[in-house]
Motif scaffolding. Structure first.
Motif: not given
Length: 307
Positions: A70-75, A113-123
């Motif tokens: 879930g954090g891949a795009g933001e990372l 969803m927002r609490r546990d995973y945050g925003d899902i950023t596209p790659v």
């Protein structure tokens, strides 16, 4: 050890969800990304290892379930030189995560969803590399081999680290929480997924990894485990026992609850046989989420197998 750094992603509870930083000659690769909330922990791991964000060449996903990906795009927004390696079945979900988000939101609700995973950023598509079976990554001369390993999910890879003689297993080699370690070593149970569990494929993926004679497995849930052959046998036995439980309750109107209750009894019995001294209710509490997900995964597989 071997330039491998464990990152507690902060998802769920402490020592529940791990990702890894592999460092070789000043270059880095992350294995899995945690959630969007995890990104500060990944950047801190780089600083601790003496690396800069521009020194990371790869983010490699074992599969695209949100606690792993879930954090891949933001990372990646912080890693200017990194590419994303992901199973071909998962690549489109990283480029356009709308279906992942919709599916998880339907299960958990928007607030959770927002609490546990945050925003899902596209790659961006030009940063995504499809890691098909046998795809080899060269990390500054260090070989990382991606193997197609279904069973938990169709979009799952395990990554063999030749230098460490170990696998990063995602969820296909089960889960093992350090609270259940005993003098006999780690305790392990299989983990299904709610939609794509397949026991035959899980058996085959475990056996395929064993053919490399790894000295350790790096699990997402949680961290490095050794005594690999014994753990593999434990997983094989439990997968078969879980399938037997599922089939016994396949026609029950409340089958998911009955399956979950028997899974809990199975895991408690095996934990006690392993020397775990926690009270049965404490073992069940520790595994509560996994028991529920395993029962869901078994129910979905029973429906698919009946068709």
């Amino acid at each position: 050890m071997h330039g491998i750094h464990t990152i507690d992603t902060g998802f769920g509870r402490p020592a529940f969800d791990a990702a890894y930083l592999v460092v070789e000659r000043g270059r880095g690769a992350f294995i899995d990304s945690g959630t969007a909330h995890s990104v500060p922990r990944f950047l801190q791991a780089l600083r601790t290892a003496g690396l800069r964000t521009c020194d990371v060449d790869w983010v490699i996903l074992t599969h695209v379930h949100l606690d792993h990906a879930g954090g891949a795009g933001e990372l990646l927004t912080h890693l200017p030189n990194a590419r994303l390696a992901v199973h071909p079945r998962g690549a489109r979900h990283m480029i356009d995560p709308a279906a992942l988000v919709a599916g998880a939101t339907a299960v958990y609700g928007e607030a959770a969803m927002r609490r546990d995973y945050g925003d899902i950023t596209p790659v961006a598509s030009d940063r995504v590399v499809e890691a098909s079976d046998g795809f080899a990554i060269d990390l500054a001369g260090r070989a990382l081999l991606c193997l197609d390993t279904p069973g938990h999910a169709k979009h799952h890879i395990a990554i063999h680290d030749e230098r460490a003689n170990a696998f990063f297993t995602g969820d296909v080699f089960g889960l093992s929480y350090r609270e259940l370690d005993t003098a006999r070593g780690p305790f392990i149970i299989p983990t299904t997924s709610p939609v794509q569990f397949d026991p035959d494929e899980a058996h085959a993926s475990i056996d395929r990894m064993l053919r490399y004679a790894p000295e350790a497995m790096y699990l997402t849930h949680y961290d490095r485990v050794e005594d690999v052959a014994r753990l593999a046998q434990d997983l094989h036995e439990q997968i078969d026992a879980m399938v037997a439980i599922g089939r016994r309750h396949a026609g029950d109107p409340d089958r998911e609850r009955r399956i979950a209750d028997e899974f809990a009894a199975l895991y408690v019995d095996r934990a006690q046989g392993h020397g775990v001294t926690l009270a049965p209710e404490s073992v069940v509490a520790l595994l509560e989420v996994d028991i529920r997900l395993n029962a869901q995964g078994m129910a979905v597989w029973l429906d698919r197998a009946a068709r």
